[in-house]
Design a protein around this motif. Structure first.
Motif, PDB file in Angstrom:
ATOM      1  N   ASN A  71       0.833  -1.211   0.000  1.00  0.00           N
ATOM      2  CA  ASN A  71       0.000   0.000   0.000  1.00  0.00           C
ATOM      3  C   ASN A  71       0.864   1.256   0.000  1.00  0.00           C
ATOM      4  OD1 ASN A  71      -2.352  -1.529   0.062  1.00  0.00           O
ATOM      5  ND2 ASN A  71      -2.458  -1.542   2.300  1.00  0.00           N
ATOM      6  N   THR A  72       1.973   1.196   0.747  1.00  0.00           N
ATOM      7  CA  THR A  72       2.886   2.346   0.784  1.00  0.00           C
ATOM      8  C   THR A  72       3.488   2.585  -0.593  1.00  0.00           C
ATOM      9  OG1 THR A  72       3.419   1.891   3.110  1.00  0.00           O
ATOM     10  CG2 THR A  72       4.941   3.308   1.886  1.00  0.00           C
ATOM     11  N   LYS A  73       3.874   1.492  -1.274  1.00  0.00           N
ATOM     12  CA  LYS A  73       4.413   1.636  -2.627  1.00  0.00           C
ATOM     13  C   LYS A  73       3.383   2.271  -3.553  1.00  0.00           C
ATOM     14  CE  LYS A  73       7.682  -2.240  -2.510  1.00  0.00           C
ATOM     15  NZ  LYS A  73       8.006  -3.569  -3.088  1.00  0.00           N
ATOM     16  N   LYS A  74       2.135   1.777  -3.471  1.00  0.00           N
ATOM     17  CA  LYS A  74       1.083   2.333  -4.321  1.00  0.00           C
ATOM     18  C   LYS A  74       0.838   3.801  -3.984  1.00  0.00           C
ATOM     19  CE  LYS A  74      -1.319  -2.083  -4.972  1.00  0.00           C
ATOM     20  NZ  LYS A  74      -2.565  -2.842  -4.723  1.00  0.00           N
ATOM     21  N   GLN A  75       0.790   4.094  -2.658  1.00  0.00           N
ATOM     22  CA  GLN A  75       0.528   5.470  -2.244  1.00  0.00           C
ATOM     23  C   GLN A  75       1.660   6.399  -2.667  1.00  0.00           C
ATOM     24  OE1 GLN A  75      -2.376   6.519  -0.846  1.00  0.00           O
ATOM     25  NE2 GLN A  75      -1.543   8.544  -1.262  1.00  0.00           N
ATOM     26  N   THR A  76       2.903   5.920  -2.544  1.00  0.00           N
ATOM     27  CA  THR A  76       4.034   6.753  -2.968  1.00  0.00           C
ATOM     28  C   THR A  76       3.990   6.990  -4.474  1.00  0.00           C
ATOM     29  OG1 THR A  76       5.397   4.739  -3.105  1.00  0.00           O
ATOM     30  CG2 THR A  76       5.539   6.043  -1.083  1.00  0.00           C
ATOM     31  N   ASN A 127       8.392   9.824   0.444  1.00  0.00           N
ATOM     32  CA  ASN A 127       8.169   8.480  -0.096  1.00  0.00           C
ATOM     33  C   ASN A 127       9.307   7.544   0.299  1.00  0.00           C
ATOM     34  OD1 ASN A 127       5.800   9.306  -1.282  1.00  0.00           O
ATOM     35  ND2 ASN A 127       6.682   9.594  -3.311  1.00  0.00           N
ATOM     36  N   GLU A 128      10.534   8.053   0.198  1.00  0.00           N
ATOM     37  CA  GLU A 128      11.686   7.229   0.584  1.00  0.00           C
ATOM     38  C   GLU A 128      11.606   6.850   2.060  1.00  0.00           C
ATOM     39  OE1 GLU A 128      15.196   9.326  -0.415  1.00  0.00           O
ATOM     40  OE2 GLU A 128      14.900   9.189  -2.590  1.00  0.00           O
ATOM     41  N   VAL A 129      11.249   7.841   2.895  1.00  0.00           N
ATOM     42  CA  VAL A 129      11.142   7.570   4.336  1.00  0.00           C
ATOM     43  C   VAL A 129      10.034   6.560   4.604  1.00  0.00           C
ATOM     44  CG1 VAL A 129      10.598   8.594   6.572  1.00  0.00           C
ATOM     45  CG2 VAL A 129      12.080   9.816   4.984  1.00  0.00           C
ATOM     46  N   ALA A 130       8.868   6.771   3.944  1.00  0.00           N
ATOM     47  CA  ALA A 130       7.734   5.863   4.151  1.00  0.00           C
ATOM     48  C   ALA A 130       8.076   4.447   3.704  1.00  0.00           C
ATOM     49  CB  ALA A 130       6.509   6.382   3.397  1.00  0.00           C
ATOM     50  N   LEU A 131       8.713   4.332   2.534  1.00  0.00           N
ATOM     51  CA  LEU A 131       9.102   3.005   2.041  1.00  0.00           C
ATOM     52  C   LEU A 131      10.143   2.375   2.956  1.00  0.00           C
ATOM     53  CD1 LEU A 131       9.317   3.629  -1.814  1.00  0.00           C
ATOM     54  CD2 LEU A 131       7.647   2.230  -0.608  1.00  0.00           C
ATOM     55  N   SER A 132      11.069   3.201   3.440  1.00  0.00           N
ATOM     56  CA  SER A 132      12.094   2.680   4.344  1.00  0.00           C
ATOM     57  C   SER A 132      11.465   2.164   5.636  1.00  0.00           C
ATOM     58  CB  SER A 132      13.120   3.774   4.648  1.00  0.00           C
ATOM     59  OG  SER A 132      14.083   3.310   5.571  1.00  0.00           O
ATOM     60  N   GLU A 171      10.742  -6.170   7.714  1.00  0.00           N
ATOM     61  CA  GLU A 171      11.896  -6.941   8.174  1.00  0.00           C
ATOM     62  C   GLU A 171      11.747  -7.309   9.647  1.00  0.00           C
ATOM     63  OE1 GLU A 171      14.425  -8.183   6.526  1.00  0.00           O
ATOM     64  OE2 GLU A 171      13.572  -7.466   4.644  1.00  0.00           O
ATOM     65  N   GLN A 172      11.259  -6.343  10.446  1.00  0.00           N
ATOM     66  CA  GLN A 172      11.047  -6.617  11.865  1.00  0.00           C
ATOM     67  C   GLN A 172       9.994  -7.702  12.056  1.00  0.00           C
ATOM     68  OE1 GLN A 172      10.068  -2.785  13.476  1.00  0.00           O
ATOM     69  NE2 GLN A 172      12.177  -2.025  13.403  1.00  0.00           N
ATOM     70  N   ALA A 173       8.913  -7.611  11.253  1.00  0.00           N
ATOM     71  CA  ALA A 173       7.865  -8.629  11.341  1.00  0.00           C
ATOM     72  C   ALA A 173       8.403  -9.993  10.917  1.00  0.00           C
ATOM     73  CB  ALA A 173       6.674  -8.226  10.469  1.00  0.00           C
ATOM     74  N   LYS A 174       9.260  -9.992   9.888  1.00  0.00           N
ATOM     75  CA  LYS A 174       9.860 -11.243   9.427  1.00  0.00           C
ATOM     76  C   LYS A 174      10.751 -11.841  10.510  1.00  0.00           C
ATOM     77  CE  LYS A 174      12.674 -13.131   5.667  1.00  0.00           C
ATOM     78  NZ  LYS A 174      13.430 -12.793   4.433  1.00  0.00           N
TER      79      LYS A 174
END
Length: 473
Positions: free
Chosen positions: A180-185, A414-419, A426-429
């Motif tokens: 969703n973040t990718k789409k929103q960005t 966008n970079e911050v949001a994607l990061s 990664e944390q969830a993984k």
């Protein structure tokens, strides 16, 4: 034929061939030397040495030693030590598969087997005896411990499964959040980029409009200026004619003083002061007109439209003076008296002509004033529209600048949001992997505890049995 004879035969034949060849070479050398280098006039005969060729046998002996061994050798022995009872095969006998070569005396082995069987039966008897007397409470405690371990295992399994389910849900949510973040960005980038492109287009359009407006408004303004020039020229002609007619009637200038001598005395006879006022007004109007007209001719030689407004105001002032002079002239005619040389019809004709001239001058002056006003309004409109277009360009340039900043800011956001979304994923993984490892570790621990509990339970059941010793040693 033996090896020695063969070698001797071959060696003798080779030596014979060598001796014959050597003899031929020696004789050939001698005759060649005598023919080419010898003195033919000398009768001296050189002494020659003669060698006798003979043959003999060569003998060669070959000696060698060694040891003949078998390809495969096996060392045969018994697994258990003992006394050999019999040997069924001797050296160099042929042995087939599974044939018995030797055997041991089994007397002691049979005794050991019998002793072990007696010990086994004794141990079984002791076990059955001890088993009947195992403590019920201890068994119950061990069974409860086993049940507790199994319950703990089930609880741990349920809890770790729940933790894994939560971690999997969080991981899935993080994946969806990242998508969703990718789409929103992408939407944000597209929106800000499109907005900036639109602003660039608006700025380009505004710039083109400014040029178009400037061209159109300048054309309108120049048209009104040209119209003002034309009407100004017409008004100048009218004023010049009116002043000439007034001077012809009043005889103010030196050139026209003698023109009205026959009726000058009758002009304004009813009010002599009006004639003086009219003459003074004429002189003022004439002086202003002459000064203006001289400048006007210079202006028209190289027309600078930026000065047109100034000349138009001066012409308007001259027209006002001429208009006032015409009014005074009409008043003089109204205060004049007739005579034989200045008939009523002439007086009426003069009065009518000057009244018409006055009316015409007023109309032309009004038209000129309206055109002058229109020119000013065209200039004001042009300046306003150009200023408005320029202000719009300035505003759009500021918006474009803001749009650029917004695009850069959006890109950074966008970079911050994607990061952040990637980090959360990664944390969830990691959390999911940790939950799985935690489950494996916890279950391994619980399984170990169950194994210990089972072992303790079994040890309670079999403890006395394990402590038994065989009765027969």
């Amino acid at each position: 034929m033996s090896l020695v004879n063969e070698v001797t035969k071959n060696t003798s034949g080779n030596w014979i061939k060598k001796i014959v060849i050597i003899s031929i070479i020696l004789w050939t050398s001698y005759f060649g030397y005598s023919y080419f280098l010898g003195d033919t006039n000398t009768a001296e005969v050189k002494e020659l040495k003669t060698y006798t060729v003979s043959s003999w046998n060569l003998k060669t002996s070959i000696e060698s030693d060694g040891k003949i061994t078998l390809k495969d050798e096996l060392n045969l022995d018994f697994i258990n030590p003992g006394i050999i009872q019999s040997i069924l095969k001797k050296e160099w006998d042929e042995v087939k598969k599974w044939e018995i070569i030797a055997s041991l005396d089994t007397t002691y082995l049979d005794l050991a087997i019998e002793k072990a069987q007696i010990a086994l039966k004794t141990a079984e008897a002791n076990y059955n005896f001890k088993k009947r007397w195992a403590t019920t409470d201890e068994l119950n405690i061990s069974e409860k411990q086993l049940e507790s371990s199994e319950a703990s295992y089930d609880s741990t399994l349920s809890q770790t499964d729940m933790d894994i389910k939560i971690a999997e849900d969080n991981y899935k949510i993080s994946q969806e959040n990242l998508e969703n973040t990718k789409k929103q960005t992408e939407i944000n980038t597209l929106s800000t980029t499109n907005n900036l492109d639109s602003l660039w287009l608006d700025l380009s359009t505004a710039t083109n409009n400014l040029n178009l407006i400037a061209s159109q408004e300048q054309e309108k303004y120049e048209n009104t200026q040209n119209k003002l020039l034309m009407e100004g020229g017409q008004l100048i002609t009218i004023i010049e004619k009116n002043l000439f007619d007034i001077d012809s009637l009043l005889g103010v200038s030196d050139a026209n003083k003698a023109v009205n001598d026959s009726y000058e005395i009758y002009l304004g006879a009813k009010n002599t002061a009006s004639k003086t006022i009219a003459e003074n007004s004429y002189r003022e109007a004439k002086n202003e007109f002459d000064t203006f007209y001289a400048d006007w001719k210079i202006f028209r030689q190289n027309t600078d439209l930026s000065q047109l407004g100034e000349y138009a105001l001066r012409l308007k002032n001259v027209s006002s003076l001429a208009n006032k002079t015409l009014n005074y002239t009409v008043e003089i005619l109204k205060n004049s008296i007739t005579s034989s040389s200045f008939s009523q019809s002439s007086l009426d004709s003069y009065q009518s002509n000057f009244e018409n001239a006055l009316s015409n001058l007023k109309n032309e002056t009004a038209l000129f004033a309206w055109t002058l006003q229109a020119t000013g309004e065209a200039k004001t409109s042009m300046d306003f529209k150009i200023r408005t277009a320029k202000d719009l360009i300035v505003t759009l340039e500021q918006k474009v600048k803001i749009g650029k900043t917004t695009v850069q800011k959006t890109s950074l956001e966008n970079e911050v949001a994607l990061s952040l979304a990637t980090q959360k994923l990664e944390q969830a993984k990691i959390a999911l992997e940790n939950a799985r490892v935690k489950k494996d570790t916890a279950l391994t621990k619980e399984e170990s505890q169950i194994a210990i509990s089972k072992s303790l339970l079994e040890s309670k059941k079999w403890a006395d049995l394990l402590e038994l010793e065989p009765l027969y040693m």
